[in-house]
Design an enzyme around this catalytic site. Structure first.
Site, PDB file in Angstrom:
ATOM      1  N   LYS A  22      66.755  59.019   4.856  1.00 51.80           N
ATOM      2  CA  LYS A  22      65.701  58.251   4.172  1.00 51.80           C
ATOM      3  C   LYS A  22      66.129  56.796   3.959  1.00 51.80           C
ATOM      4  CE  LYS A  22      64.168  57.505  -0.529  1.00 51.80           C
ATOM      5  NZ  LYS A  22      65.247  56.715  -1.134  1.00 51.80           N
ATOM      6  N   ASN A  23      67.322  56.601   3.412  1.00 47.52           N
ATOM      7  CA  ASN A  23      67.686  55.229   3.047  1.00 47.52           C
ATOM      8  C   ASN A  23      68.021  54.352   4.248  1.00 47.52           C
ATOM      9  OD1 ASN A  23      67.063  55.647   0.424  1.00 47.52           O
ATOM     10  ND2 ASN A  23      69.164  56.055  -0.250  1.00 47.52           N
ATOM     11  N   CYS A 118      62.365  54.721  -8.049  1.00 47.18           N
ATOM     12  CA  CYS A 118      62.738  55.620  -9.145  1.00 47.18           C
ATOM     13  C   CYS A 118      63.215  54.833 -10.363  1.00 47.18           C
ATOM     14  CB  CYS A 118      63.854  56.550  -8.687  1.00 47.18           C
ATOM     15  SG  CYS A 118      63.312  57.737  -7.458  1.00 47.18           S
ATOM     16  N   ARG A 123      66.979  47.715 -12.439  1.00 52.42           N
ATOM     17  CA  ARG A 123      67.309  47.586 -11.013  1.00 52.42           C
ATOM     18  C   ARG A 123      66.924  46.173 -10.545  1.00 52.42           C
ATOM     19  NH1 ARG A 123      65.192  52.709  -7.680  1.00 52.42           N
ATOM     20  NH2 ARG A 123      66.789  52.032  -6.222  1.00 52.42           N
ATOM     21  N   ASP A 308      73.583  58.877  -5.592  1.00 54.43           N
ATOM     22  CA  ASP A 308      72.423  59.702  -5.213  1.00 54.43           C
ATOM     23  C   ASP A 308      72.760  61.198  -5.176  1.00 54.43           C
ATOM     24  OD1 ASP A 308      71.038  57.375  -4.963  1.00 54.43           O
ATOM     25  OD2 ASP A 308      71.076  57.321  -2.777  1.00 54.43           O
ATOM     26  N   ILE A 330      77.100  53.162 -11.051  1.00 53.49           N
ATOM     27  CA  ILE A 330      76.093  52.361 -10.348  1.00 53.49           C
ATOM     28  C   ILE A 330      74.845  52.242 -11.226  1.00 53.49           C
ATOM     29  CG2 ILE A 330      74.759  52.093  -8.199  1.00 53.49           C
ATOM     30  CD1 ILE A 330      77.773  52.234  -7.638  1.00 53.49           C
ATOM     31  N   ARG A 400      58.995  62.278  -1.600  1.00 60.24           N
ATOM     32  CA  ARG A 400      59.292  60.933  -1.090  1.00 60.24           C
ATOM     33  C   ARG A 400      60.541  60.939  -0.220  1.00 60.24           C
ATOM     34  NH1 ARG A 400      60.268  56.624  -5.410  1.00 60.24           N
ATOM     35  NH2 ARG A 400      61.202  55.786  -3.539  1.00 60.24           N
TER      36      ARG A 400
END
Ligand code: EPZ
Length: 421
Positions: A22-23, A118, A123, A308, A330, A400
């Protein structure tokens, strides 16, 4: 409203094949704008973030053919226009910020609304803006969107030191710098595999990106890029999610299509817990594992333990023995899964931005809410481990980022279904 219902407690076995990352793909799709040509992406996962990006590209004038079953996306960006993109799907996902770098690189201007994504606490995107400005763009606000415009005819390469290691800012800088005049050097660059994947596509398109995967990336600007064909790397986060599930309730599960080096720190943690695995060239077999040990996890930039994966691994930690903690350096506020898992009976709490747990726990199914993508994935894993029925709401977050999660879990033996209410 759609919900996921899991009747937990089954042991699982068999094979699960991991989809494209995905990323990576959420950056690769905007990157195709720079080609001004036809780019074919293979290994594209069937996730809603991809659909959202396709919708945005469509509005901009891209011609897109998608074969969902085959995971192939053919994107012709010759007719793309740099039009203002203030609202709509843009605000629904984080990765829409890659349109800034791609449009700026191709047209010297971009007007893109602020990204969504999210809720993991603050962020900011200050590093992205600083990098664009260093390359010679000016930032202002237009129609409630961020407007970036090259001050001269093009952007100009320069040396950019990233104050923090940022995946998004590193990729966005690579996109904008690919067509800039001269050499751009990114120092303190992020080293995630997704960055290498984007650099590989850019290079296949004729760009000159060197050093991706290290903390210094050099980009020699190239005026004109061209079409290419590229296969998306496997999703290391999806793989980690299934590995955690297999370690908790598996009687032998093979996780296929993985690059195990991308999961080094994760696998090291599983080994520390006592999970038994056989690692092959592109698959990992998780054997039935018992009497696992509680461990502590600190998330840090790649190649360290990925933020993640801390939420998806939490249910596995809860089924070990002992006391442990998770510290997310993070996103310190990435703890929304904790109250949900506590409602399933977990002895888990947040103490001074540290998640502390006592194991083992006997999780019991109940009604829970996916507050974000990886928290949702963690709840699916928790629901499969728990006794009784777990009903997860807000599942759009999960869809997603997880390709065919119902089908893949079902094939392994999880009693899971998606219902419409
Ligand atoms: C990417 O987000 C991923 N998203 C995230 O995955 C992932 O959690 C994150 O990288 C960290 O690995 C995508 O790739 C679309 P960062 P990104 O910039 O790029 C701070 C998931 O679940 N920072 O590497 O937005 C930031 O606040 C998602 O798949 C600034 O301060 O993250 C964070 O503390 C969630 N200023 C740290 O840097 C900036 O301008 C790293 O963030 C940018 C970031």
């Amino acid at each position: 409203m759609r919900k996921i219902v899991i009747n937990g407690g089954n042991r699982i076995s068999g094979k699960v094949t991991i989809s494209g990352a995905k990323n990576s793909v959420v950056a690769l799709i905007p990157a195709t704008i720079l080609a001004n040509d036809v780019v074919t992406l293979e290994g594209v996962p069937d996730i809603s973030d991809v659909t959202s990006l396709i919708d945005i590209m469509d509005v901009m004038g891209a011609k897109i053919e998608r074969d969902v079953e085959a995971g192939v996306l053919v994107i012709d960006t010759r007719d793309v226009k740099s039009m203002p993109l203030p609202y709509g799907k843009i605000n629904s996902l984080r990765a829409s910020y890659y349109f800034n770098g791609a449009l700026l690189g191709r047209f010297g201007r971009a007007t893109v609304g602020l990204p969504g994504g999210c809720d993991l606490g603050p962020r900011p995107i200050d590093l992205h803006i600083k990098a664009f400005e260093a390359l010679g763009a000016e930032m202002s606000f237009l129609e409630n969107a961020m407007h970036l415009e090259a001050k001269k005819d093009s952007l100009f390469g320069t040396t950019i030191y990233m104050d923090m290691v940022s995946v998004g800012a590193t990729i966005n800088t690579m996109l904008a710098a690919s067509t800039a005049e001269g050499m751009t050097i990114i120092e303190n660059a992020a080293r995630e595999p997704e960055i290498i994947d984007v650099a590989t596509l850019l290079n296949n398109m004729g760009a000159k990106v060197r050093g991706a995967g290290t903390d210094v990336i050099r980009i020699q600007g190239t005026k004109k890029l061209h079409g290419a064909r590229h296969t998306v790397i496997p999703d290391r986060i999806e793989a980690g999610t299934y590995l955690a599930l297999a370690a908790a309730i598996g009687d032998g599960v093979t996780v296929d299509n993985v690059i195990f080096e991308h999961l080094d720190s994760f696998i090291a943690k599983l080994e520390e817990m006592g999970v038994r695995m056989t690692i092959r060239e592109d698959s990992i077999e998780v054997h039935k594992s018992e009497n696992l040990k509680a461990v502590n996890i600190k998330t840090v930039p790649y190649p360290g333990f990925a933020t993640d994966l801390q939420q998806p691994i939490t249910p596995l930690l809860l089924s070990t023995n002992g006391r442990g903690w998770i510290m997310d350096t993070i996103y310190e506020k990435r703890v929304n899964h904790v109250p949900e898992m506590a409602r399933m009976g977990a002895k888990i709490s947040v103490i001074n931005d540290k998640i502390v747990y006592d194991a083992p726990n006997l999780l019991t199914g109940t009604q829970v809410k996916a507050t974000d993508l990886r928290a949702g994935a963690g709840l699916v894993v928790a629901g499969a481990i728990a006794s009784g029925t777990t009903t997860i709401s807000n599942i759009d977050f999960i869809l997603r980022g997880y390709d065919s999660i119902i089908e893949k879990m079902t094939a392994l033996g999880v009693d899971i279904k998606l219902i419409e209410e």
